[in-house]
Design a protein around this motif. Structure first.
Motif, short mmCIF file in Angstrom:
data_model
loop_
_atom_site.label_atom_id
_atom_site.label_comp_id
_atom_site.label_asym_id
_atom_site.label_seq_id
_atom_site.Cartn_x
_atom_site.Cartn_y
_atom_site.Cartn_z
N THR A 93 0.85 -1.20 0.00
CA THR A 93 0.00 0.00 0.00
C THR A 93 0.88 1.24 0.00
O THR A 93 0.66 2.18 -0.76
CB THR A 93 -0.90 0.00 1.26
OG1 THR A 93 -1.24 -1.31 1.57
CG2 THR A 93 -2.11 0.86 1.08
N GLN A 94 1.89 1.19 0.85
CA GLN A 94 2.83 2.29 0.92
C GLN A 94 3.52 2.49 -0.43
O GLN A 94 3.68 3.62 -0.91
CB GLN A 94 3.86 1.97 1.99
CG GLN A 94 4.42 3.20 2.65
CD GLN A 94 5.44 2.82 3.73
OE1 GLN A 94 5.56 1.66 4.10
NE2 GLN A 94 6.13 3.80 4.22
N LEU A 95 3.88 1.42 -1.00
CA LEU A 95 4.54 1.49 -2.31
C LEU A 95 3.61 2.05 -3.38
O LEU A 95 4.01 2.79 -4.27
CB LEU A 95 5.01 0.09 -2.72
CG LEU A 95 6.36 -0.34 -2.16
CD1 LEU A 95 6.58 -1.83 -2.41
CD2 LEU A 95 7.49 0.46 -2.80
N LYS A 96 2.33 1.69 -3.27
CA LYS A 96 1.32 2.16 -4.22
C LYS A 96 1.19 3.69 -4.12
O LYS A 96 1.14 4.38 -5.13
CB LYS A 96 -0.02 1.49 -3.90
CG LYS A 96 -0.82 1.15 -5.13
CD LYS A 96 -2.02 0.33 -4.72
CE LYS A 96 -2.94 0.13 -5.88
NZ LYS A 96 -4.11 -0.64 -5.51
N ASN A 97 1.18 4.21 -2.87
CA ASN A 97 1.12 5.66 -2.65
C ASN A 97 2.30 6.36 -3.29
O ASN A 97 2.16 7.37 -3.96
CB ASN A 97 1.11 5.98 -1.15
CG ASN A 97 -0.21 5.59 -0.53
OD1 ASN A 97 -1.21 5.46 -1.25
ND2 ASN A 97 -0.21 5.38 0.77
N GLN A 144 1.87 6.52 -6.93
CA GLN A 144 0.91 7.57 -7.34
C GLN A 144 1.58 8.94 -7.32
O GLN A 144 1.43 9.74 -8.24
CB GLN A 144 -0.30 7.56 -6.41
CG GLN A 144 -1.28 6.46 -6.76
CD GLN A 144 -2.38 6.33 -5.70
OE1 GLN A 144 -2.34 7.00 -4.67
NE2 GLN A 144 -3.34 5.47 -5.99
N GLN A 145 2.37 9.14 -6.27
CA GLN A 145 3.08 10.42 -6.17
C GLN A 145 4.05 10.58 -7.35
O GLN A 145 4.19 11.65 -7.93
CB GLN A 145 3.86 10.48 -4.86
CG GLN A 145 2.96 10.72 -3.66
CD GLN A 145 3.74 10.65 -2.36
OE1 GLN A 145 4.90 11.01 -2.32
NE2 GLN A 145 3.07 10.19 -1.32
N ARG A 146 4.67 9.51 -7.68
CA ARG A 146 5.61 9.54 -8.81
C ARG A 146 4.88 9.87 -10.10
O ARG A 146 5.35 10.64 -10.95
CB ARG A 146 6.31 8.19 -8.90
CG ARG A 146 7.27 8.03 -10.04
CD ARG A 146 6.64 7.25 -11.18
NE ARG A 146 7.37 7.43 -12.42
CZ ARG A 146 6.84 7.44 -13.61
NH1 ARG A 146 5.52 7.33 -13.75
NH2 ARG A 146 7.57 7.58 -14.69
N ASP A 147 3.69 9.28 -10.27
CA ASP A 147 2.90 9.50 -11.49
C ASP A 147 2.49 10.97 -11.60
O ASP A 147 2.54 11.56 -12.69
CB ASP A 147 1.66 8.60 -11.50
CG ASP A 147 2.06 7.14 -11.67
OD1 ASP A 147 3.23 6.89 -12.06
OD2 ASP A 147 1.23 6.26 -11.37
N THR A 193 9.79 -2.39 -5.04
CA THR A 193 8.69 -3.34 -5.29
C THR A 193 9.24 -4.75 -5.33
O THR A 193 8.68 -5.68 -4.75
CB THR A 193 7.99 -3.00 -6.62
OG1 THR A 193 7.76 -1.60 -6.65
CG2 THR A 193 6.69 -3.75 -6.77
N LYS A 194 10.39 -4.87 -6.02
CA LYS A 194 11.01 -6.19 -6.15
C LYS A 194 11.45 -6.72 -4.78
O LYS A 194 11.21 -7.88 -4.43
CB LYS A 194 12.23 -6.08 -7.08
CG LYS A 194 12.65 -7.37 -7.72
CD LYS A 194 13.76 -7.10 -8.70
CE LYS A 194 14.57 -8.36 -8.90
NZ LYS A 194 15.76 -8.10 -9.69
N SER A 195 12.11 -5.80 -4.02
CA SER A 195 12.58 -6.22 -2.69
C SER A 195 11.42 -6.60 -1.80
O SER A 195 11.48 -7.60 -1.06
CB SER A 195 13.35 -5.08 -2.01
OG SER A 195 14.47 -4.76 -2.75
N ALA A 196 10.36 -5.82 -1.89
CA ALA A 196 9.19 -6.12 -1.06
C ALA A 196 8.60 -7.47 -1.44
O ALA A 196 8.25 -8.28 -0.57
CB ALA A 196 8.15 -5.02 -1.23
N ALA A 197 8.56 -7.69 -2.76
CA ALA A 197 8.02 -8.98 -3.24
C ALA A 197 8.91 -10.12 -2.77
O ALA A 197 8.43 -11.15 -2.29
CB ALA A 197 7.92 -8.97 -4.76
N SER A 198 10.24 -9.87 -2.91
CA SER A 198 11.19 -10.91 -2.52
C SER A 198 11.12 -11.17 -1.02
O SER A 198 11.17 -12.32 -0.56
CB SER A 198 12.57 -10.45 -2.97
OG SER A 198 13.55 -11.07 -2.26
N LEU A 199 10.98 -10.07 -0.27
CA LEU A 199 10.88 -10.19 1.19
C LEU A 199 9.61 -10.97 1.57
O LEU A 199 9.63 -11.84 2.45
CB LEU A 199 10.85 -8.79 1.80
CG LEU A 199 11.38 -8.65 3.22
CD1 LEU A 199 12.79 -9.18 3.34
CD2 LEU A 199 11.34 -7.19 3.65
#
Lengths: 177, 622
Positions: free
Chosen positions: B433-437, B440-443, B533-539
């Motif tokens: 969720t944090q990553l999604k925010n 969005q900010q990046r977009d 995102t990758k690290s989070a997925a890997s974690l």
């Protein structure tokens, strides 16, 4: 005298008779007890294998696992008494050899001297061999090995080899891939 | 003769048993296969210390871990041999046969045929053993070739094909011990079938062999005793003495040789000489049957010498000795019933490696020991003892696992706790969720950048100082408007224009660099976001795997306790049964000994009564 002579064959028969059990050992079909022993052996072998793997997996995870093995050839120029193993100047193993262990090594066996955990990175391993060298003189030799531990298990073999040309034992390190 | 064919073949079965998994590695020799897989080497290390359970486990673990990459066939052959030695012939056969079904090279195939033949041979399936040995397509290494011919010789002996057996025996290299065993077996078998001369030929070959080995000396003594007894049977006492006199003075056959030599001299009508041997034997005060028979023979000799009073005296002495022996045997029986034999074995010897080969020699002084040497040497008893030793090893291994299991459980608990502690942090770090925010900010940022480009909005990229200047210029603009009617601001306005122009020029000319830098920052942000995102997925994945792993550990540990418990009870029961079997075999041996002594006693009593009768008749006649 007549009676006396009659007793001789009897005694000869006895003499021969009591010799029989030495080799009179016919094989018999497998008994229930033997079958039960076989079943238990099979169970124990399976249990032993599973628990050894479990113990290794749990205590020595593959990313930190580090093993040191020891082997020797004929051992004519060096009679091994003991080995001390240090990692980064810390003693991690001491082994005093029995005759049976030395015999097993001379016949081609490989001893797992140490199994433990080691963090990734560079390390210094020191092996100190004590025993009797050529001409049966006291012999002590230290070998230093630099290793770089990665994320896979690492296996190092210390080999004690006779060098007949130099009339001296040689200590070789092999890092197994 | 004295031995059946099968009995003869059994003679060296114990020696053979030691050689299946390391055929060339006769005691002390280096193993023929070079170690190219560590687990193969560690397994040998334990095998050579007679720790078969551990040796099998080493290979089993390596197989499961698939680490036997360089010598898998050697490892399978070794494992097959180990299973066989560990008393699991069916498993051994399965492993070896499986090896044959795969595409293996000729040398390995021949080793498999050889080992399978050995399994069949030990199971007394001689026909199958012969067939398997016949499949070997090339000359084996010297030691195995000798064993092969030894087995074939015994198979032919079993079939009473003595010519083929002789051929095979001749093929064994003479310096090999297999040659000696084969000569012995063949010599005895031929004698057994009344082919005395041929039998004598092989046994004579055996005794003429030069050797320093105790085992072969003992075998030569056995051959000499047989030759001596045969000669005695053929009424050739001179020849008998020739053989018997060469038997070692302190060997296993010494007493029997002394007894037989006495009989040979007796047959030569020299009872005085016979007496010398029997008295020597009696003075040894040993507990074997030959010594007891000597007491009877001594009395008999005095009878031959017509010295009836001395004969009576010695018959009476013999009776005393027999009674004493029977008493001792009763005590020995009682001690066995009271578990003393088992306790002695357990406390003193059973845990010594290789005990099955040395038990008869190494058994400590114990009341029944003198009567049990023969039973100790028998294959059945050795097998019982080996089973007993292995059961105790198993029991010890189970106790060790039982005490180690809590450590493993504790270790697992530690890992679970440590993981639980990290879990919250992991959850935070890998929060999508944090990553999604952030995404969005990046977009939004990217949209802004796009707009700047579309509108060529230089000022949007002005730095803080420039914004400050722009603001100041805007403020000045307001001031100019306010003061334009009151003052001449031409000079100031000109300055304002130059400064505005300069600022605008600075901003606009630096725009491409600023825009590129902005885009580069955006790309770096993209990369960082992707990595996160990758690290989070890997974690998350690692966390899931760890959960699975920990659960797997839990499952692997759970149930082991009860399984160990079950096996421990089973092992204890089997140990008890094996102890009963040891006692039974020992008691049977003692019973036979009791019967033998009782027979001797009866004979002595009969002779004594007869002598008293004769003396009484003589006195009546006088």
């Amino acid at each position: 005298m007549k009676n006396v002579k009659k007793t001789i064959p009897l005694i000869l028969v006895l003499l021969m008779g009591f010799m029989l059990p030495v080799y009179a050992q016919d094989a018999e079909p497998i008994t229930e007890l033997q079958q039960n022993i076989q079943n238990l052996k099979q169970d124990v072998l399976k249990l032993n294998r599973n628990l050894f793997i479990l113990e290794e997996d749990l205590l020595f995870p593959s990313n930190t696992q580090f093993s040191v093995f020891l082997s020797m050839d004929s051992g004519k120029l060096f009679s091994l008494d003991a080995v001390q193993l240090k990692i980064d100047d810390k003693v991690i193993a001491n082994h005093l050899y029995t005759e049976r262990e030395i015999e097993a090594l001379k016949r081609g066996g490989v001893q797992r001297l140490y199994l433990g955990n080691l963090a990734s990175g560079k390390h210094e391993i020191i092996a100190i061999f004590t025993g009797k060298g050529p001409q049966n003189r006291d012999y002590r030799r230290g070998e230093t090995i630099q290793v770089e531990k990665g994320s896979d298990p690492q296996f190092i073999e210390l080999q004690i080899i006779d060098n007949p040309t130099k009339e001296q034992p040689e200590f070789i390190t092999k890092i197994w891939e | 003769m004295y031995f059946s064919h099968r009995q003869i073949i059994k003679f060296s079965a114990i020696s053979l048993l030691l050689c299946l998994c390391a055929p060339v590695s006769a005691s002390g020799e280096r193993h023929e296969q070079k170690v190219t897989d560590l687990a193969y080497g560690t397994s040998l290390y334990y095998l050579f210390q007679d720790q078969k359970l551990r040796a099998i486990t080493e290979l089993g673990v390596a197989k499961q871990r698939q680490t036997l990459k360089n010598q898998p066939d050697d490892a399978e052959l070794l494992l097959g041999g180990l299973y066989f030695e560990y008393g699991l012939p069916e498993d051994s056969e399965q492993i070896l046969t499986r090896l044959l079904n795969e595409k293996t090279d000729a040398a390995t195939t021949n080793r498999v045929w050889f080992n399978l033949a050995r399994v069949q041979y030990e199971k007394n399936n001689y026909k199958q053993a012969e067939e398997l040995l016949a499949r070997i397509s090339e000359q084996l290494p010297a030691s195995r070739e000798a064993q092969k011919n030894y087995m074939l010789s015994n198979v032919y002996i079993n079939n009473q094909q003595f010519d083929q057996a002789a051929k095979m025996t001749s093929l064994i290299r003479p310096e090999s011990n297999w040659s000696a065993f084969s000569q012995y077996n063949l010599g005895v078998a031929l004698t057994n079938t009344e082919q005395l001369l041929q039998g004598q030929l092989w046994l004579t070959k055996l005794i003429s062999r030069q050797t320093e080995e105790a085992e072969l000396h003992s075998l030569q003594d056995a051959a000499r005793l047989l030759l001596g007894l045969n000669a005695l049977r053929k009424n050739l006492p001179d020849e008998s003495i020739k053989y018997l006199s060469n038997i070692q003075a302190d060997g296993a056959f010494t007493n029997r040789a002394l007894l037989a030599t006495g009989w040979a001299w007796s047959k030569l009508s020299n009872p005085r000489k016979a007496l010398t041997y029997w008295l020597t034997l009696a003075e040894r005060e040993q507990h074997d049957g030959a010594t007891l028979e000597a007491y009877l023979a001594i009395a008999n000799a005095y009878e031959q010498l017509d010295n009836k009073p001395l004969a009576i005296q010695h018959y009476e002495l013999a009776l005393l000795k027999f009674d004493a022996s029977l008493n001792k045997l009763d005590e020995a029986v009682e001690s066995i019933v009271n578990m003393e034999l088992v306790n002695t074995l357990y406390s003193e010897n059973i845990n010594k490696p290789g005990i099955q080969n040395t038990i008869a020699e190494s058994l400590p002084e114990y009341i029944a020991t003198p009567y049990l040497h023969q039973v100790f040497a028998s294959k059945d008893f050795q097998q019982t003892l080996l089973n007993y030793k292995e059961l105790i090893e198993i029991h010890n291994a189970l106790i060790s696992w039982k005490s180690n299991l809590p450590t493993l459980q504790l270790m697992l608990l530690e890992r679970i706790n440590s993981f639980e502690n990290k879990r919250q942090l992991i959850a935070q770090t890998s929060d999508f969720t944090q990553l999604k925010n952030l995404q969005q900010q990046r977009d939004l940022l990217a949209l802004k950048v796009r707009r700047i480009k579309q509108n060529s909005d230089y000022y949007a990229l002005a730095n803080e100082d420039e914004i400050d200047y722009l603001e100041q210029l805007e403020d000045l603009k307001v001031v100019f408007e306010k003061l334009q009617n009151q003052h001449d601001l031409t000079e100031e306005k000109e300055k304002f224009r130059i400064m505005s122009g300069l600022l605008q020029w600075n901003i606009s000319t630096d725009y491409p660099r600023r825009y590129w830098s902005l885009q580069h920052q955006l790309q770096l942000l993209d990369r960082a976001l992707k990595q996160s995102t990758k690290s989070a997925a890997s974690l998350q994945q690692a966390s899931k795997i760890n959960v699975v792993k920990l659960n797997d550990f839990k499952q692997r540990i759970s149930g082991q306790g009860s399984e160990i418990e079950r096996m421990e009870i089973n092992a204890s029961q089997l140990i008890e049964q094996q102890e009963q079997l040891i006692n039974l075999q020992a008691l049977e041996a003692l019973e036979k000994r009791q019967q033998h002594v009782a027979q001797l006693k009866l004979s002595a009593r009969y002779s004594l009564t007869r002598l008293y009768d004769e003396l009484s008749k003589l006195r009546s006649a006088q």
